[in-house]
Write a protein that holds these residues in place. Structure first.
Motif, PDB file in Angstrom:
ATOM      1  N   ASP A 106       0.825  -1.208   0.000  1.00  0.00           N
ATOM      2  CA  ASP A 106       0.000   0.000   0.000  1.00  0.00           C
ATOM      3  C   ASP A 106       0.859   1.259   0.000  1.00  0.00           C
ATOM      4  O   ASP A 106       0.517   2.261  -0.651  1.00  0.00           O
ATOM      5  CB  ASP A 106      -0.930   0.003   1.212  1.00  0.00           C
ATOM      6  N   VAL A 107       1.974   1.214   0.719  1.00  0.00           N
ATOM      7  CA  VAL A 107       2.872   2.370   0.774  1.00  0.00           C
ATOM      8  C   VAL A 107       3.457   2.647  -0.616  1.00  0.00           C
ATOM      9  O   VAL A 107       3.478   3.796  -1.083  1.00  0.00           O
ATOM     10  CB  VAL A 107       3.996   2.137   1.801  1.00  0.00           C
ATOM     11  N   TRP A 114       1.030   9.064  -5.924  1.00  0.00           N
ATOM     12  CA  TRP A 114       1.307  10.448  -5.511  1.00  0.00           C
ATOM     13  C   TRP A 114       2.364  11.066  -6.414  1.00  0.00           C
ATOM     14  O   TRP A 114       2.232  12.217  -6.856  1.00  0.00           O
ATOM     15  CB  TRP A 114       1.790  10.489  -4.065  1.00  0.00           C
ATOM     16  N   LEU A 115       3.440  10.315  -6.698  1.00  0.00           N
ATOM     17  CA  LEU A 115       4.497  10.821  -7.559  1.00  0.00           C
ATOM     18  C   LEU A 115       3.966  11.107  -8.966  1.00  0.00           C
ATOM     19  O   LEU A 115       4.310  12.128  -9.580  1.00  0.00           O
ATOM     20  CB  LEU A 115       5.645   9.816  -7.625  1.00  0.00           C
ATOM     21  N   SER A 119       3.771  14.990 -10.522  1.00  0.00           N
ATOM     22  CA  SER A 119       4.595  15.296 -11.695  1.00  0.00           C
ATOM     23  C   SER A 119       3.829  16.082 -12.757  1.00  0.00           C
ATOM     24  O   SER A 119       4.453  16.750 -13.592  1.00  0.00           O
ATOM     25  CB  SER A 119       5.133  13.995 -12.314  1.00  0.00           C
ATOM     26  N   TRP A 120       2.504  15.984 -12.747  1.00  0.00           N
ATOM     27  CA  TRP A 120       1.745  16.622 -13.811  1.00  0.00           C
ATOM     28  C   TRP A 120       1.749  18.149 -13.746  1.00  0.00           C
ATOM     29  O   TRP A 120       1.930  18.817 -14.793  1.00  0.00           O
ATOM     30  CB  TRP A 120       0.315  16.096 -13.825  1.00  0.00           C
ATOM     31  N   PRO A 121       1.542  18.811 -12.575  1.00  0.00           N
ATOM     32  CA  PRO A 121       1.510  20.283 -12.567  1.00  0.00           C
ATOM     33  C   PRO A 121       2.750  20.947 -13.153  1.00  0.00           C
ATOM     34  O   PRO A 121       2.603  21.869 -13.976  1.00  0.00           O
ATOM     35  CB  PRO A 121       1.306  20.615 -11.077  1.00  0.00           C
ATOM     36  N   PRO A 122       3.987  20.540 -12.771  1.00  0.00           N
ATOM     37  CA  PRO A 122       5.140  21.193 -13.413  1.00  0.00           C
ATOM     38  C   PRO A 122       5.224  20.910 -14.915  1.00  0.00           C
ATOM     39  O   PRO A 122       5.678  21.761 -15.677  1.00  0.00           O
ATOM     40  CB  PRO A 122       6.349  20.623 -12.661  1.00  0.00           C
ATOM     41  N   VAL A 147       9.283   6.497 -13.199  1.00  0.00           N
ATOM     42  CA  VAL A 147       9.589   5.932 -11.889  1.00  0.00           C
ATOM     43  C   VAL A 147       8.299   5.608 -11.141  1.00  0.00           C
ATOM     44  O   VAL A 147       8.190   4.572 -10.476  1.00  0.00           O
ATOM     45  CB  VAL A 147      10.464   6.903 -11.071  1.00  0.00           C
ATOM     46  N   ALA A 148       7.298   6.469 -11.260  1.00  0.00           N
ATOM     47  CA  ALA A 148       6.014   6.238 -10.585  1.00  0.00           C
ATOM     48  C   ALA A 148       5.370   4.947 -11.066  1.00  0.00           C
ATOM     49  O   ALA A 148       4.857   4.153 -10.260  1.00  0.00           O
ATOM     50  CB  ALA A 148       5.073   7.418 -10.833  1.00  0.00           C
TER      51      ALA A 148
END
Length: 236
Positions: A106-107, A114-115, A119-122, A147-148
């Motif tokens: 789960d982690v 989350w990663l 990453s999308w906004p920038p 990587v995500a």
């Protein structure tokens, strides 16, 4: 004590879970180019293979059943709970969803998504400014989206390992590495010295545990120049 309810041949559940997770990833990755679709398609194929064995047909369990029954007697391997192989192999007899590997899974899955979302906004800002994304996750690694995907897949392997997904995983990791290298060549052609400087301060796939993150001009603002694919999505 294992759940003895019907564990497999739940094909509507296979379809629903596959579609939900694939759509969730799609909303953050937003593939547009042929290269995007190849990388996203490979990730989607991994998920379909995973959920097919998790709820549809447990190929791995059937193939390993003689060895599992001999090595771990007393376990009903055709229940859903027993499909959490790593928990069973270490002797966890409580609810497998609270087992050590499932919690670690789960982690990784949560961290990977989350990663992907961070990453999308920038990337979006860089696309609008016709520049190179160097802030957010891009200040730590050059290919956070790839990587995500790898982190999410690894998390699912901890939760529900299968022979097919174990075979697919190193192939997909290599594919994402190759895609990253191809995109770096595109970025070098588009940004020249600016991208070289970015590469010198920012690792490709594994962030530095210590030291200052690599950033663009004025602490992470996008480098403006001709744009390229994975970093700024100009070809999307």
């Amino acid at each position: 004590m294992h759940d003895t309810s019907q564990a497999y041949s739940l094909w509507p559940v296979v379809i629903l879970n596959s579609l939900l997770i694939i759509f969730f990833a799609f909303t953050f990755f937003k593939p547009k180019s042929a290269r995007d679709w190849r990388s996203f398609g490979a990730f989607s194929a991994f998920l379909v293979a995973l959920f097919t064995e998790m709820y549809g047909f447990p190929l791995t369990i059937y193939l390993l059943l003689p060895w599992l029954q001999g090595r771990f007697p007393g376990v009903n391997w055709l229940t859903h709970d027993a499909g959490h192989l790593l928990e069973e192999m270490v002797g966890w007899r409580g609810n497998p969803h609270f087992g050590p590997f499932h919690i670690l899974s789960d982690v990784f899955i949560g961290g990977g998504f989350w990663l992907l979302s961070a990453s999308w906004p920038p990337l979006y800002r860089a696309q609008k400014e016709n520049g190179l994304a160097t802030s957010g996750p891009y200040a730590r690694i050059r290919h956070p989206q790839y990587v995500a995907f790898v982190v999410v897949m690894f998390g699912f392997l901890l939760q529900w390992p299968t022979l097919l997904t174990l075979a697919m995983f190193p192939i997909l990791v290599f594919m994402y590495w190759r895609l990253g290298k191809t995109e770096e060549r595109d970025s070098l052609a588009a940004f020249g010295d600016s991208y070289i400087a970015y590469m010198q301060t920012t690792p490709g796939f594994i962030p530095r545990l210590f030291g200052r993150a690599g950033v663009g001009p004025r602490g992470g603002e996008p480098i403006t120049n001709r744009t390229t694919k994975e970093n700024v999505h100009i070809h999307r």
